[in-house]
Every structure is written in C-alpha cells, then in structure tokens.
Design a protein around this motif. Structure first.
Motif, short mmCIF file in Angstrom:
data_model
loop_
_atom_site.label_atom_id
_atom_site.label_comp_id
_atom_site.label_asym_id
_atom_site.label_seq_id
_atom_site.Cartn_x
_atom_site.Cartn_y
_atom_site.Cartn_z
N TRP A 210 0.83 -1.20 0.00
CA TRP A 210 0.00 0.00 0.00
C TRP A 210 0.86 1.24 0.00
CZ3 TRP A 210 -4.61 -0.19 -1.65
CH2 TRP A 210 -5.40 -1.31 -1.44
N ARG B 96 -1.37 -12.41 0.07
CA ARG B 96 -2.69 -11.87 -0.22
C ARG B 96 -3.39 -11.35 1.04
NH1 ARG B 96 -6.55 -11.63 -4.03
NH2 ARG B 96 -8.69 -11.91 -3.37
N THR B 97 -3.25 -12.05 2.15
CA THR B 97 -3.97 -11.62 3.35
C THR B 97 -3.13 -10.74 4.26
OG1 THR B 97 -3.34 -13.74 4.26
CG2 THR B 97 -5.58 -13.53 3.45
N ALA B 98 -1.94 -10.33 3.81
CA ALA B 98 -1.11 -9.48 4.66
C ALA B 98 -1.71 -8.07 4.73
CB ALA B 98 0.30 -9.42 4.12
N TYR B 99 -1.45 -7.40 5.85
CA TYR B 99 -2.04 -6.08 6.04
C TYR B 99 -1.42 -5.03 5.13
CZ TYR B 99 2.12 -5.74 8.98
OH TYR B 99 3.40 -5.77 9.43
N SER B 100 -0.23 -5.31 4.59
CA SER B 100 0.50 -4.25 3.89
C SER B 100 0.50 -4.40 2.38
CB SER B 100 1.95 -4.23 4.38
OG SER B 100 2.52 -5.49 4.19
N VAL B 101 -0.08 -5.50 1.86
CA VAL B 101 0.09 -5.79 0.43
C VAL B 101 -1.22 -5.53 -0.32
CG1 VAL B 101 0.55 -7.63 -1.22
CG2 VAL B 101 1.93 -7.42 0.83
N PRO C 226 -3.90 -6.48 -2.72
CA PRO C 226 -4.30 -7.79 -3.27
C PRO C 226 -4.65 -7.69 -4.75
CG PRO C 226 -6.04 -6.89 -1.92
CD PRO C 226 -4.95 -5.89 -1.89
N MET D 257 3.67 1.57 6.81
CA MET D 257 2.35 1.77 6.24
C MET D 257 2.26 3.21 5.75
SD MET D 257 1.33 -1.20 6.68
CE MET D 257 -0.30 -1.08 6.00
N PRO D 258 1.37 3.47 4.75
CA PRO D 258 1.30 4.82 4.21
C PRO D 258 0.74 5.81 5.23
CG PRO D 258 -0.36 3.41 3.24
CD PRO D 258 0.51 2.53 4.05
N TYR E 151 -3.00 5.91 6.95
CA TYR E 151 -3.51 4.59 7.35
C TYR E 151 -3.95 4.68 8.80
CZ TYR E 151 -3.45 -0.54 7.56
OH TYR E 151 -3.78 -1.85 7.69
N PRO F 239 -1.31 -2.45 12.72
CA PRO F 239 -1.65 -3.84 12.39
C PRO F 239 -1.07 -4.90 13.32
CG PRO F 239 -0.43 -2.79 10.59
CD PRO F 239 -0.57 -1.78 11.66
N PHE G 25 -6.40 -5.97 15.85
CA PHE G 25 -6.48 -5.84 14.39
C PHE G 25 -6.67 -7.22 13.82
CE2 PHE G 25 -4.65 -5.88 10.15
CZ PHE G 25 -5.16 -4.72 9.58
N LEU H 227 -7.18 -10.06 10.90
CA LEU H 227 -6.75 -10.31 9.54
C LEU H 227 -7.99 -10.54 8.69
CD1 LEU H 227 -4.04 -10.28 8.33
CD2 LEU H 227 -3.90 -12.73 8.59
N HIS H 228 -8.34 -9.52 7.91
CA HIS H 228 -9.60 -9.59 7.18
C HIS H 228 -9.36 -10.15 5.80
CE1 HIS H 228 -12.11 -7.25 9.99
NE2 HIS H 228 -10.93 -6.87 10.41
N PRO I 272 -9.08 -9.93 1.88
CA PRO I 272 -8.41 -8.85 1.17
C PRO I 272 -9.32 -7.70 0.76
CG PRO I 272 -7.65 -10.94 0.37
CD PRO I 272 -8.72 -11.24 1.37
N LEU J 163 -9.88 -5.62 3.64
CA LEU J 163 -8.61 -4.98 3.98
C LEU J 163 -8.35 -3.80 3.06
CD1 LEU J 163 -6.21 -5.57 5.91
CD2 LEU J 163 -5.09 -6.56 3.94
N HIS K 113 -6.55 5.03 1.63
CA HIS K 113 -6.10 6.18 2.39
C HIS K 113 -6.04 7.42 1.53
CE1 HIS K 113 -2.87 3.78 0.67
NE2 HIS K 113 -2.43 4.94 0.25
#
Ligand code: SF4
Lengths: 198, 163
Positions: free
Chosen positions: A120, A153-158, A160, B135-136, B139, B143, B148, B150-151, B153, B156, B162
């Motif tokens: 992101w 795919r399920t990472a918070y920073s990537v 998808p 993170m940007p 945001y 995390p 937090f 893990l949702h 995608p 997420l 943002h």
C-alpha cells in the motif's frame, strides 16, 4: 539502394497491408518505391499528408503496427519477479528481438510491467508512474503478487492485485513466471493491440 | 534477587539506588545481562543513566509486544565493554500509550520508535519526526495490535484506502 533493401522494405509493408489494412485504396505503393535511407522521412511525410487529407482511419493501422512491435516497458523491479524480468532481457531470452526495450523513464514507455509485490505504501508511486506514461499505454501484471497478492494476499500491507490501482491488460501467472512466460505475455499483448486496431 | 552477572554488580545497585521508585529488577533471561522494568515516566532518565554511567552506548532494538490487557515496550541496549545486552521493559496501557522518546540519547532509536508507533500505536513523546515507516501516511490502523483482525483482502482494501 540494393535489391535486398528494397525487398525487405516492401516485405514489411505487405505484412501491414495483409494483417491490418483492409482498405485497398491506401496509397502504400508510394511508400514501397522509396529508397531505404529516405524511408522514415517519406513515411512521415506520407502519413502526415494522409492525416491532413482526413484519412486517419487508413493511417491508424500503421501506427498500430509500429506501436505494437516496439513496446517499451518501464525498467523497474519490485520483488523476486524482477529477477525474471531482468533475465528475460538478458542474452539467453533476449526480449529485445521482439522490439521490447526497457526504458528508464516513464515518459519514454508505453508498457508498465508490474513485476512483483506492491505494498500500500508503494501504491501512490505506482499510480504516479502510470500517470506519467504517455497514451497509448498498456499494463501487464506479472506474477501472482501483481495478479492477486500472491502468497501475501492476506497481509495487512500488500495490495491484493494491482488491478485495484491501474487497468491491467494481460495477467501472467506464476511465482515467479519464467522469462518465456513473460515474453509470451508480451506477445499476447501485441495480439491484443492488433485486434483492437486502435 | 536473581543471580547477577559479575560485571553488572556495581551498576544494578547503583541504578536501583538512583531510581528506587521506578526501576524493578526482573529475573534474568537468556542472553541478557539483566532485565529491568521501568515506569514509563522515567524511561529517558534511566536510559541516559545506563548510557553515561553503565556504558550501554548502543541501542540495538526498540520494539513492542501487545499482551492484550496492556502493551509492553522493549529496549535492548548493548555495551561494548561488557559484551552483553541489558533489557528495559515498560508496561503501558492499551488505550493511548505514551512513553518518552530515547532518540535524543541514541540517534539510532529514531526509526525503531517510528516502527513501534506504526505497528503498535505507541506514541513516543519528544520524538523529532514520528511518522509511519511501513504503512502509508493516513492509514488508520496499527496492524500488530491483537485487536487488528486479519480480514479478507477486499475488506482490507477498504481499510487501507487512504487516498
Ligand atoms: S509472484 Fe512470487 S516470485 Fe513474483 S514477486 Fe510475488 S512472491 Fe516473488
């Protein structure tokens, strides 16, 4: 002017006519008879004259042919897939034989190959680079990460899948895809551009 | 009182005498010369004391742990002369955690504190430039907090929008 040069020139032009230009009245004959060292200026003059005479529809296939055979991807690497991208333009796979030359400035590019994981935090930069590229332009998502997030795919920073950020024309599967697969994706994109005729 | 490392013998009584209310000596952990629990308000002073008097001149790590009911911030300090680490731990509340910055004492702690802020939401008071690292900007989540989740995608993605 030697014979071989003449025949080479006419061969290219014939190819364009067969593949793309159904209009028989297009005056390609003028182009065919020019000497090869004056080829580019005369083509330019002809095409400019045709556009001025309102024959844009006839000129379009020429631009399409020229554009799809000289796709310039942006030379950047994001993650492991970039290694395959680099190998694809090395001596063994030699992507340049398809007229595909990586360029270092987005202003000189018409193809964005997203070769790796996009976070992101990087997404702003990706969009900026895409917007800096002149039209017409295309984008290829190379590898599972760019296609759909891949193993992260399920990472918070990537992100998808980069199709959330830029419009993608061709997806290449693999983690990483082999250089052959990347070149196949580029050739598929060339086919796509030919079918669009735009 | 746990067994102390001989080189630290003068230091530990010194520090507990200097900060009697604020420093507790915890049982030693593996690879640590000592583990000290410090109250949040005096972290910077204890750190300065350890650097100037205790020769812990290198701040190797600032990190954090979310223990669900509270947060913990860890400092691993290295001493070249003692050839070992000392660990400081600080317990903080989960809601609005604040701790003084040690960036003025060790410049290298700058990015470590930024990362701890980014991942766990611990505010380091007095930090010169407390921005996110991984993170940007903009945001809204931290995390590595256990809260937090893990949702999927797509969800997420909505979270991470943002711009
Ligand atoms: S798809 Fe696989 S090889 Fe390509 S960038 Fe992602 S993890 Fe690396």
């Amino acid at each position: 002017m030697s014979d071989s040069e003449t025949s080479g020139t006419s061969k290219i032009i014939t190819h364009v006519r067969e593949a793309d230009a159904p209009e028989p009245e297009v005056p390609f004959a003028e182009i065919e008879i020019v000497q090869s060292k004056e080829f580019i200026p005369v083509v330019k003059e002809n095409l400019t004259g045709m556009i001025q005479r309102g024959m844009e529809a006839a000129v379009k296939p020429v631009f399409n042919w020229a554009g799809r055979n000289s796709l310039f991807p942006l030379h950047w690497g994001l993650a492991c897939c970039a290694i395959e991208f680099a190998a694809g333009f090395g001596a063994r796979w030699d992507g340049e034989r398809f007229g595909v030359v990586p360029r270092s400035s987005p202003r000189q590019c018409d193809l964005l190959i997203v070769n790796g994981t996009v976070t992101w935090k990087l997404s702003h930069k990706l969009i900026t680079l895409w917007e800096q590229m002149p039209e017409p332009k295309w984008a290829i998502a190379m590898g599972n990460c760019a296609t759909g997030g891949g193993p992260f795919r399920t990472a918070y920073s990537v992100v998808p899948g980069v199709d959330k950020l830029v419009p993608i024309d061709v997806y290449i599967a693999g983690c990483p895809p082999r250089p052959e697969a990347m070149l196949d994706g580029i050739l598929r994109l060339e086919r796509l551009i030919r079918e669009r005729r735009g | 009182m746990p067994e102390e490392n001989p080189p630290l013998r003068p230091l530990i009584p010194g520090i507990t005498a200097q900060f009697p209310q604020d420093v507790t000596v915890l049982p030693r952990r593996k690879d640590m010369l000592a583990v000290l629990k410090v109250t949040p308000a005096r972290v910077a002073e204890v750190a300065k004391y350890l650097r100037d008097v205790g020769s812990f001149e290198h701040c190797a790590l600032v990190s954090g742990v979310d223990w669900v009911d509270h947060l913990e911030v860890l400092y691993h300090l290295w001493s070249d002369s003692l050839k070992g680490y000392i660990e400081l731990t600080v317990d903080l509340p989960s809601e609005d955690p604040h701790v003084p910055s040690v960036t003025e004492i060790w410049r290298g702690a700058n990015w470590h504190e930024r990362e701890t802020w980014d991942m766990l939401g611990v505010r380091f008071d007095g930090h010169p430039d407390l921005r996110r690292v991984l993170m940007p900007e903009g945001y809204q989540f931290h995390p590595l907090r256990k809260s937090f989740e893990l949702h999927e995608p797509e969800e997420l993605e909505v979270k991470a929008r943002h711009v």
